[in-house]
Write a protein that holds these residues in place. Structure first.
Motif, PDB file in Angstrom:
ATOM      1  N   ILE A 212      -0.610 -52.244  20.229  1.00  0.00           N
ATOM      2  CA  ILE A 212       0.116 -53.339  19.566  1.00  0.00           C
ATOM      3  C   ILE A 212      -0.829 -54.165  18.707  1.00  0.00           C
ATOM      4  O   ILE A 212      -0.534 -54.479  17.546  1.00  0.00           O
ATOM      5  CB  ILE A 212       0.832 -54.217  20.614  1.00  0.00           C
ATOM      6  CG1 ILE A 212       1.974 -53.427  21.251  1.00  0.00           C
ATOM      7  CG2 ILE A 212       1.345 -55.511  19.991  1.00  0.00           C
ATOM      8  CD1 ILE A 212       2.540 -54.058  22.510  1.00  0.00           C
ATOM      9  N   GLU A 213      -1.977 -54.511  19.259  1.00  0.00           N
ATOM     10  CA  GLU A 213      -2.951 -55.313  18.517  1.00  0.00           C
ATOM     11  C   GLU A 213      -3.516 -54.542  17.327  1.00  0.00           C
ATOM     12  O   GLU A 213      -3.728 -55.105  16.257  1.00  0.00           O
ATOM     13  CB  GLU A 213      -4.078 -55.783  19.435  1.00  0.00           C
ATOM     14  CG  GLU A 213      -3.642 -56.815  20.451  1.00  0.00           C
ATOM     15  CD  GLU A 213      -3.070 -58.064  19.807  1.00  0.00           C
ATOM     16  OE1 GLU A 213      -3.623 -58.556  18.803  1.00  0.00           O
ATOM     17  OE2 GLU A 213      -2.047 -58.566  20.310  1.00  0.00           O
ATOM     18  N   ALA A 214      -3.766 -53.255  17.519  1.00  0.00           N
ATOM     19  CA  ALA A 214      -4.314 -52.440  16.430  1.00  0.00           C
ATOM     20  C   ALA A 214      -3.305 -52.319  15.290  1.00  0.00           C
ATOM     21  O   ALA A 214      -3.678 -52.407  14.113  1.00  0.00           O
ATOM     22  CB  ALA A 214      -4.712 -51.056  16.939  1.00  0.00           C
ATOM     23  N   LEU A 215      -2.034 -52.139  15.614  1.00  0.00           N
ATOM     24  CA  LEU A 215      -1.017 -52.054  14.568  1.00  0.00           C
ATOM     25  C   LEU A 215      -0.890 -53.364  13.808  1.00  0.00           C
ATOM     26  O   LEU A 215      -0.774 -53.373  12.583  1.00  0.00           O
ATOM     27  CB  LEU A 215       0.335 -51.645  15.157  1.00  0.00           C
ATOM     28  CG  LEU A 215       0.481 -50.176  15.502  1.00  0.00           C
ATOM     29  CD1 LEU A 215       1.807 -49.921  16.221  1.00  0.00           C
ATOM     30  CD2 LEU A 215       0.369 -49.300  14.269  1.00  0.00           C
ATOM     31  N   ALA A 216      -0.914 -54.480  14.529  1.00  0.00           N
ATOM     32  CA  ALA A 216      -0.818 -55.788  13.876  1.00  0.00           C
ATOM     33  C   ALA A 216      -2.017 -56.019  12.967  1.00  0.00           C
ATOM     34  O   ALA A 216      -1.874 -56.503  11.833  1.00  0.00           O
ATOM     35  CB  ALA A 216      -0.710 -56.895  14.924  1.00  0.00           C
ATOM     36  N   ALA A 217      -3.203 -55.672  13.440  1.00  0.00           N
ATOM     37  CA  ALA A 217      -4.413 -55.848  12.625  1.00  0.00           C
ATOM     38  C   ALA A 217      -4.399 -54.920  11.414  1.00  0.00           C
ATOM     39  O   ALA A 217      -4.805 -55.312  10.312  1.00  0.00           O
ATOM     40  CB  ALA A 217      -5.657 -55.575  13.468  1.00  0.00           C
TER      41      ALA A 217
ATOM     42  N   LEU B 222       4.678 -49.047   8.245  1.00  0.00           N
ATOM     43  CA  LEU B 222       4.524 -49.996   9.343  1.00  0.00           C
ATOM     44  C   LEU B 222       5.715 -50.935   9.506  1.00  0.00           C
ATOM     45  O   LEU B 222       6.058 -51.326  10.614  1.00  0.00           O
ATOM     46  CB  LEU B 222       3.250 -50.822   9.133  1.00  0.00           C
ATOM     47  CG  LEU B 222       1.947 -50.029   9.215  1.00  0.00           C
ATOM     48  CD1 LEU B 222       0.779 -50.865   8.709  1.00  0.00           C
ATOM     49  CD2 LEU B 222       1.692 -49.536  10.628  1.00  0.00           C
ATOM     50  N   ASP B 223       6.347 -51.313   8.398  1.00  0.00           N
ATOM     51  CA  ASP B 223       7.473 -52.248   8.424  1.00  0.00           C
ATOM     52  C   ASP B 223       8.459 -51.837   7.337  1.00  0.00           C
ATOM     53  O   ASP B 223       8.438 -52.391   6.236  1.00  0.00           O
ATOM     54  CB  ASP B 223       6.966 -53.677   8.193  1.00  0.00           C
ATOM     55  CG  ASP B 223       8.056 -54.714   8.329  1.00  0.00           C
ATOM     56  OD1 ASP B 223       9.112 -54.406   8.917  1.00  0.00           O
ATOM     57  OD2 ASP B 223       7.857 -55.844   7.843  1.00  0.00           O
ATOM     58  N   PRO B 224       9.304 -50.832   7.624  1.00  0.00           N
ATOM     59  CA  PRO B 224      10.195 -50.287   6.589  1.00  0.00           C
ATOM     60  C   PRO B 224      11.148 -51.334   6.009  1.00  0.00           C
ATOM     61  O   PRO B 224      11.742 -52.112   6.750  1.00  0.00           O
ATOM     62  CB  PRO B 224      10.988 -49.197   7.323  1.00  0.00           C
ATOM     63  CG  PRO B 224      10.205 -48.897   8.549  1.00  0.00           C
ATOM     64  CD  PRO B 224       9.487 -50.173   8.910  1.00  0.00           C
ATOM     65  N   PRO B 225      11.274 -51.357   4.678  1.00  0.00           N
ATOM     66  CA  PRO B 225      12.196 -52.309   4.048  1.00  0.00           C
ATOM     67  C   PRO B 225      13.638 -51.823   4.121  1.00  0.00           C
ATOM     68  O   PRO B 225      13.902 -50.654   4.390  1.00  0.00           O
ATOM     69  CB  PRO B 225      11.710 -52.334   2.592  1.00  0.00           C
ATOM     70  CG  PRO B 225      11.116 -50.977   2.379  1.00  0.00           C
ATOM     71  CD  PRO B 225      10.523 -50.574   3.699  1.00  0.00           C
ATOM     72  N   ASP B 226      14.550 -52.748   3.882  1.00  0.00           N
ATOM     73  CA  ASP B 226      15.971 -52.428   3.754  1.00  0.00           C
ATOM     74  C   ASP B 226      16.357 -52.587   2.292  1.00  0.00           C
ATOM     75  O   ASP B 226      15.639 -53.218   1.510  1.00  0.00           O
ATOM     76  CB  ASP B 226      16.813 -53.391   4.602  1.00  0.00           C
ATOM     77  CG  ASP B 226      16.618 -53.171   6.087  1.00  0.00           C
ATOM     78  OD1 ASP B 226      16.450 -52.012   6.512  1.00  0.00           O
ATOM     79  OD2 ASP B 226      16.620 -54.172   6.828  1.00  0.00           O
ATOM     80  N   TYR B 227      17.514 -52.043   1.919  1.00  0.00           N
ATOM     81  CA  TYR B 227      18.016 -52.200   0.557  1.00  0.00           C
ATOM     82  C   TYR B 227      18.160 -53.687   0.244  1.00  0.00           C
ATOM     83  O   TYR B 227      18.639 -54.449   1.066  1.00  0.00           O
ATOM     84  CB  TYR B 227      19.365 -51.501   0.386  1.00  0.00           C
ATOM     85  CG  TYR B 227      19.248 -50.005   0.379  1.00  0.00           C
ATOM     86  CD1 TYR B 227      18.927 -49.319  -0.792  1.00  0.00           C
ATOM     87  CD2 TYR B 227      19.426 -49.272   1.543  1.00  0.00           C
ATOM     88  CE1 TYR B 227      18.800 -47.946  -0.805  1.00  0.00           C
ATOM     89  CE2 TYR B 227      19.308 -47.886   1.536  1.00  0.00           C
ATOM     90  CZ  TYR B 227      18.994 -47.240   0.362  1.00  0.00           C
ATOM     91  OH  TYR B 227      18.847 -45.882   0.362  1.00  0.00           O
ATOM     92  N   GLY B 228      17.719 -54.086  -0.901  1.00  0.00           N
ATOM     93  CA  GLY B 228      17.845 -55.476  -1.310  1.00  0.00           C
ATOM     94  C   GLY B 228      16.682 -56.352  -0.887  1.00  0.00           C
ATOM     95  O   GLY B 228      16.620 -57.515  -1.276  1.00  0.00           O
ATOM     96  N   ASP B 229      15.777 -55.830  -0.071  1.00  0.00           N
ATOM     97  CA  ASP B 229      14.610 -56.624   0.331  1.00  0.00           C
ATOM     98  C   ASP B 229      13.653 -56.763  -0.843  1.00  0.00           C
ATOM     99  O   ASP B 229      13.609 -55.929  -1.748  1.00  0.00           O
ATOM    100  CB  ASP B 229      13.857 -55.955   1.486  1.00  0.00           C
ATOM    101  CG  ASP B 229      14.563 -56.127   2.821  1.00  0.00           C
ATOM    102  OD1 ASP B 229      15.600 -56.808   2.863  1.00  0.00           O
ATOM    103  OD2 ASP B 229      14.070 -55.562   3.804  1.00  0.00           O
ATOM    104  N   VAL B 230      12.876 -57.836  -0.795  1.00  0.00           N
ATOM    105  CA  VAL B 230      11.855 -58.108  -1.807  1.00  0.00           C
ATOM    106  C   VAL B 230      10.567 -58.437  -1.070  1.00  0.00           C
ATOM    107  O   VAL B 230      10.590 -59.151  -0.058  1.00  0.00           O
ATOM    108  CB  VAL B 230      12.276 -59.297  -2.708  1.00  0.00           C
ATOM    109  CG1 VAL B 230      11.155 -59.719  -3.635  1.00  0.00           C
ATOM    110  CG2 VAL B 230      13.534 -58.944  -3.501  1.00  0.00           C
ATOM    111  N   LEU B 231       9.457 -57.910  -1.556  1.00  0.00           N
ATOM    112  CA  LEU B 231       8.158 -58.226  -0.979  1.00  0.00           C
ATOM    113  C   LEU B 231       7.511 -59.292  -1.850  1.00  0.00           C
ATOM    114  O   LEU B 231       7.306 -59.089  -3.039  1.00  0.00           O
ATOM    115  CB  LEU B 231       7.283 -56.969  -0.925  1.00  0.00           C
ATOM    116  CG  LEU B 231       6.026 -57.081  -0.074  1.00  0.00           C
ATOM    117  CD1 LEU B 231       6.407 -57.175   1.404  1.00  0.00           C
ATOM    118  CD2 LEU B 231       5.135 -55.876  -0.291  1.00  0.00           C
TER     119      LEU B 231
END
Length: 164
Positions: A35-40, A141-150
């Motif tokens: 969990i920590e490695a993924l967050a980092a 790591l954090d898949p977006p959804d349709y309509g999302d904006v980064l």
């Protein structure tokens, strides 16, 4: 051991000292480490995005242009052997000189088919490879959804996914 030395060891988890240490950890400790490695990892990729966006914004023409506060990326679909996948487009969708989020909704509803390979060619020729790689890793790591904006907020170095 300082943090840099530890980071060097963890960057090579198949090396004997790290592998042996991992084998000694209990399952709960291993889960915590994952969990920590993924967050980092996600945080590090976000900082790559920020660095590449800062370089892009600094290279924009025009003296007297207000300082860029934020950059935005929209989602794009990509064809793969196992179907369509949604990810972050490798090109900056908008630069903003204020805190206001620009309207990034599509302005027309006509879909245009892009020949297989053409999108990849455009990305290869025009996109920043480091930025594209970081956006692709963030997609995993954090898949977006349709309509999302980064949103990449340069003064705070924060990368935020905005859902509509």
């Amino acid at each position: 051991m300082n943090p840099l030395e530890l980071a060097e060891l963890l960057a090579a988890p198949t090396q004997p000292p790290v592998r042996e240490a991992l084998r000694e950890l209990a399952p709960r400790e291993l889960d915590t480490l994952v969990i920590e490695a993924l967050a980092a990892t996600e945080a590090a990729w976000r900082q790559v995005v920020v660095s590449r966006v800062k370089a892009f914004a600094a290279g924009q023409p025009g003296d007297g242009r207000p300082t860029v506060v934020a950059a935005y990326f929209t989602t794009t679909e990509r064809r793969a052997a196992d179907g369509m996948h949604l990810g972050w487009g490798p090109f900056v969708a908008a630069l903003s000189d204020s805190e206001d989020v620009p309207d990034l909704r599509p302005t027309r509803t006509t879909a245009t088919a892009v020949p297989v390979g053409e999108a990849e060619l455009a990305e290869e020729v025009f996109a920043d490879p480091e930025l594209a790689a970081a956006l692709n890793r963030l997609t995993v790591l954090d898949p977006p959804d349709y309509g999302d904006v980064l949103r990449v907020h340069l003064p705070t170095r924060m990368v935020t996914r905005i859902s509509r």
